[in-house]
Design an enzyme around this catalytic site. Structure first.
Site, mmCIF file in Angstrom:
data_model
loop_
_atom_site.group_PDB
_atom_site.id
_atom_site.type_symbol
_atom_site.label_atom_id
_atom_site.label_comp_id
_atom_site.label_asym_id
_atom_site.label_seq_id
_atom_site.Cartn_x
_atom_site.Cartn_y
_atom_site.Cartn_z
ATOM 1 N N THR A 7 0.810 -1.224 0.000
ATOM 2 C CA THR A 7 0.000 0.000 0.000
ATOM 3 C C THR A 7 0.836 1.264 0.000
ATOM 4 O O THR A 7 0.281 2.365 0.063
ATOM 5 C CB THR A 7 -0.938 0.021 1.217
ATOM 6 O OG1 THR A 7 -0.144 -0.037 2.405
ATOM 7 C CG2 THR A 7 -1.920 -1.148 1.190
ATOM 8 N N LYS A 36 12.189 -12.793 0.329
ATOM 9 C CA LYS A 36 12.595 -12.590 1.717
ATOM 10 C C LYS A 36 11.477 -12.058 2.591
ATOM 11 O O LYS A 36 10.693 -11.222 2.172
ATOM 12 C CB LYS A 36 13.749 -11.584 1.802
ATOM 13 C CG LYS A 36 15.052 -12.086 1.311
ATOM 14 C CD LYS A 36 16.201 -11.166 1.678
ATOM 15 C CE LYS A 36 16.049 -9.769 1.170
ATOM 16 N NZ LYS A 36 17.211 -8.927 1.435
ATOM 17 N N LYS A 58 18.769 -5.824 12.808
ATOM 18 C CA LYS A 58 17.855 -5.811 11.674
ATOM 19 C C LYS A 58 17.788 -7.186 11.000
ATOM 20 O O LYS A 58 18.808 -7.826 10.766
ATOM 21 C CB LYS A 58 18.317 -4.762 10.659
ATOM 22 C CG LYS A 58 17.345 -4.576 9.525
ATOM 23 C CD LYS A 58 17.741 -3.440 8.620
ATOM 24 C CE LYS A 58 16.730 -3.385 7.492
ATOM 25 N NZ LYS A 58 16.937 -2.302 6.601
ATOM 26 N N PHE A 118 -3.481 3.011 -3.813
ATOM 27 C CA PHE A 118 -3.200 3.092 -2.379
ATOM 28 C C PHE A 118 -2.282 4.266 -2.047
ATOM 29 O O PHE A 118 -2.300 4.771 -0.929
ATOM 30 C CB PHE A 118 -2.525 1.801 -1.872
ATOM 31 C CG PHE A 118 -3.457 0.645 -1.691
ATOM 32 C CD1 PHE A 118 -4.404 0.636 -0.679
ATOM 33 C CD2 PHE A 118 -3.364 -0.461 -2.515
ATOM 34 C CE1 PHE A 118 -5.253 -0.438 -0.493
ATOM 35 C CE2 PHE A 118 -4.203 -1.549 -2.347
ATOM 36 C CZ PHE A 118 -5.152 -1.538 -1.330
ATOM 37 N N THR A 155 -3.195 7.476 -0.093
ATOM 38 C CA THR A 155 -3.281 7.548 1.371
ATOM 39 C C THR A 155 -1.980 8.031 2.005
ATOM 40 O O THR A 155 -1.940 8.250 3.214
ATOM 41 C CB THR A 155 -3.626 6.165 1.961
ATOM 42 O OG1 THR A 155 -2.542 5.263 1.716
ATOM 43 C CG2 THR A 155 -4.905 5.617 1.358
ATOM 44 N N GLU A 204 13.798 4.744 -4.112
ATOM 45 C CA GLU A 204 14.117 3.331 -4.391
ATOM 46 C C GLU A 204 14.078 3.069 -5.895
ATOM 47 O O GLU A 204 14.911 2.340 -6.434
ATOM 48 C CB GLU A 204 13.134 2.414 -3.657
ATOM 49 C CG GLU A 204 13.448 0.949 -3.772
ATOM 50 C CD GLU A 204 14.703 0.524 -3.015
ATOM 51 O OE1 GLU A 204 15.228 -0.554 -3.341
ATOM 52 O OE2 GLU A 204 15.164 1.248 -2.113
#
Length: 164
Positions: free
Chosen positions: A45, A58, A67, A85, A88, A100
């Site tokens: 989302t 993964k 982590k 989505f 929002t 990214e």
């Protein structure tokens, strides 16, 4: 406990994970562990999870202050992608997803780089909604981003090599 109480039939009823990357990872891990691999579906989302957590095998969760100390390599049986989505999210959060995408563009695709250079600011502001019926830039950027992410992950999907 909730999955057991819900009486999920792991052969016919996949778990559906709807949310950002952390949610997709936690539900993916829980599904992989429940009854030794209950299938699950990812529904990202956020712009970042759309191009990152929605692909690959993964699932990881932080543990003991580190982590991704707990995790599995169990891909979803499906990923349902719907960029509506993104509406929002704050524009800044959409921009994190674009960062990214830019990483993939720099490493793998001149076309994606040019599209982001030309349309990136607008895509963040408009949250990937097309500006007209003929505006193909949002869909093309998302498609290329996922294709390039898959190209990057595919040779080492199970992380046999830890080199990056």
């Amino acid at each position: 406990k909730k999955m057991k109480e819900f009486n999920i039939d792991r052969r016919t009823e996949p778990v559906i994970a709807i949310g950002g990357g952390v949610c997709l990872d936690v539900v993916g891990l829980a599904s992989a562990l429940f009854r030794r691999r209950t299938p699950y579906i990812r529904v990202p989302t956020t712009a970042l999870s759309y191009v990152d957590a929605s692909v690959g095998a993964k699932n990881g969760c932080n543990f003991g202050g580190s982590k991704n100390r707990l995790g599995t390599y169990v891909p979803p049986c499906a990923a349902l992608l719907d960029c509506s989505f993104f509406a929002t999210q704050e524009s800044r959060d959409v921009a994190n997803g674009i960062a990214e995408m830019a990483k993939m563009a720099i490493m793998k695709s001149e076309e994606l780089f040019c599209l982001l250079e030309e349309h990136g600011s607008r895509l963040a502001t408009d949250k990937f909604m097309p500006s007209s019926d003929v505006d193909g830039a949002p869909a093309r950027v998302l498609r290329l981003s996922i294709e390039k992410m898959l190209e990057e992950l595919a040779p080492n999907l199970w992380e046999h090599s830890l080199e990056r």
